[in-house]
Motif scaffolding. Structure first.
Motif, PDB file in Angstrom:
ATOM      1  N   HIS A  13       0.902  -1.157   0.051  1.00  0.00           N
ATOM      2  CA  HIS A  13       0.015   0.011  -0.072  1.00  0.00           C
ATOM      3  C   HIS A  13       0.750   1.408   0.134  1.00  0.00           C
ATOM      4  CE1 HIS A  13      -3.467  -2.724   0.573  1.00  0.00           C
ATOM      5  NE2 HIS A  13      -2.780  -3.042   1.715  1.00  0.00           N
ATOM      6  N   THR A  14       2.210   0.934  -0.247  1.00  0.00           N
ATOM      7  CA  THR A  14       3.180   2.238  -0.167  1.00  0.00           C
ATOM      8  C   THR A  14       3.494   2.597  -1.724  1.00  0.00           C
ATOM      9  OG1 THR A  14       4.931   0.976   0.286  1.00  0.00           O
ATOM     10  CG2 THR A  14       3.576   1.945   1.953  1.00  0.00           C
ATOM     11  N   LEU A  15       3.582   1.641  -2.743  1.00  0.00           N
ATOM     12  CA  LEU A  15       4.071   1.780  -3.871  1.00  0.00           C
ATOM     13  C   LEU A  15       2.927   2.570  -4.743  1.00  0.00           C
ATOM     14  CD1 LEU A  15       6.035   0.922  -6.091  1.00  0.00           C
ATOM     15  CD2 LEU A  15       4.493  -0.866  -6.489  1.00  0.00           C
ATOM     16  N   PHE A  16       3.400   3.819  -5.283  1.00  0.00           N
ATOM     17  CA  PHE A  16       2.378   4.503  -6.184  1.00  0.00           C
ATOM     18  C   PHE A  16       2.710   4.982  -7.387  1.00  0.00           C
ATOM     19  CE2 PHE A  16       4.688   7.448  -3.412  1.00  0.00           C
ATOM     20  CZ  PHE A  16       5.128   8.255  -4.314  1.00  0.00           C
ATOM     21  N   VAL A  17       3.982   4.480  -7.729  1.00  0.00           N
ATOM     22  CA  VAL A  17       4.443   4.557  -9.319  1.00  0.00           C
ATOM     23  C   VAL A  17       5.321   3.392  -9.719  1.00  0.00           C
ATOM     24  CG1 VAL A  17       6.063   5.948 -10.659  1.00  0.00           C
ATOM     25  CG2 VAL A  17       4.754   7.331  -8.884  1.00  0.00           C
ATOM     26  N   GLU A  30      -5.356   2.332 -10.922  1.00  0.00           N
ATOM     27  CA  GLU A  30      -6.357   2.895  -9.945  1.00  0.00           C
ATOM     28  C   GLU A  30      -5.897   2.476  -8.352  1.00  0.00           C
ATOM     29  OE1 GLU A  30     -11.249   2.884  -9.167  1.00  0.00           O
ATOM     30  OE2 GLU A  30     -10.253   1.058 -10.148  1.00  0.00           O
ATOM     31  N   LEU A  31      -5.317   1.167  -8.358  1.00  0.00           N
ATOM     32  CA  LEU A  31      -4.793   0.889  -7.042  1.00  0.00           C
ATOM     33  C   LEU A  31      -3.515   1.714  -6.477  1.00  0.00           C
ATOM     34  CD1 LEU A  31      -5.162  -2.917  -7.384  1.00  0.00           C
ATOM     35  CD2 LEU A  31      -6.739  -1.259  -6.186  1.00  0.00           C
ATOM     36  N   LEU A  32      -2.762   1.913  -7.481  1.00  0.00           N
ATOM     37  CA  LEU A  32      -1.514   2.927  -7.222  1.00  0.00           C
ATOM     38  C   LEU A  32      -2.050   4.125  -6.978  1.00  0.00           C
ATOM     39  CD1 LEU A  32       0.767   1.640 -10.125  1.00  0.00           C
ATOM     40  CD2 LEU A  32       1.003   1.338  -7.784  1.00  0.00           C
ATOM     41  N   GLU A  37      -2.731   8.880  -3.131  1.00  0.00           N
ATOM     42  CA  GLU A  37      -3.938   9.548  -2.510  1.00  0.00           C
ATOM     43  C   GLU A  37      -4.182   9.550  -0.991  1.00  0.00           C
ATOM     44  OE1 GLU A  37      -8.476  10.761  -3.500  1.00  0.00           O
ATOM     45  OE2 GLU A  37      -7.230   9.694  -4.915  1.00  0.00           O
ATOM     46  N   TYR A  38      -3.955   8.390  -0.392  1.00  0.00           N
ATOM     47  CA  TYR A  38      -4.124   8.249   1.114  1.00  0.00           C
ATOM     48  C   TYR A  38      -3.060   7.628   1.719  1.00  0.00           C
ATOM     49  CZ  TYR A  38      -8.761   8.330  -0.698  1.00  0.00           C
ATOM     50  OH  TYR A  38     -10.096   8.847  -1.280  1.00  0.00           O
ATOM     51  N   LEU A  47      -9.718   0.905   1.271  1.00  0.00           N
ATOM     52  CA  LEU A  47     -10.395   1.140   0.017  1.00  0.00           C
ATOM     53  C   LEU A  47     -10.120   0.163  -1.208  1.00  0.00           C
ATOM     54  CD1 LEU A  47      -9.788   5.020   0.175  1.00  0.00           C
ATOM     55  CD2 LEU A  47     -11.830   3.844   0.802  1.00  0.00           C
ATOM     56  N   LYS A  48      -8.824  -0.384  -1.123  1.00  0.00           N
ATOM     57  CA  LYS A  48      -8.601  -1.290  -2.274  1.00  0.00           C
ATOM     58  C   LYS A  48      -9.438  -2.562  -2.102  1.00  0.00           C
ATOM     59  CE  LYS A  48      -4.059  -0.660  -2.148  1.00  0.00           C
ATOM     60  NZ  LYS A  48      -2.503  -0.858  -2.503  1.00  0.00           N
TER      61      LYS A  48
END
Length: 102
Positions: A13-17, A30-32, A37-38, A47-48
């Motif tokens: 839940h920390t990887l966003f790119v 969307e999951l990234l 965002e959170y 949320l996932k």
């Protein structure tokens, strides 16, 4: 095949790119986005789980793990699903079905 609720909850839940030349699938993007965002991983995880397992079409099979839980946990599960303001309206069906089938 679709992951289990627990696998989704325990995923990163920390990887966003993800740097790639190829376009990423929209569901992965969307999951990234949730991760970016959170920043609280608990919020991103919740949320996932809701997004992957209960949206956009509600599937009764998705709540089966909740139905086998100890009844004492049900209020906590309902609280967890409805926590926060994100997506709450979209998931009234989930809470309704949990109560209805418990």
């Amino acid at each position: 095949s679709k992951t289990s609720i627990m696998e989704t909850y325990l995923s990163n839940h920390t990887l966003f790119v993800i740097d790639t030349h190829d376009p990423l699938p929209s569901d992965l993007t969307e999951l990234l986005d949730f991760n970016g965002e959170y920043p609280r991983t608990a919020t991103a995880a919740r949320l996932k789980v809701l997004d992957v397992h209960f949206a956009p079409e509600f599937d009764m099979n998705a709540i089966r793990p909740f139905l086998t839980m100890d009844m004492k946990l049900l209020p906590q599960v309902i609280n967890w699903i409805g926590k926060g303001e994100e997506f709450v309206e979209e998931f009234w069906t989930v809470m309704y079905e949990l109560v209805r089938h418990s």
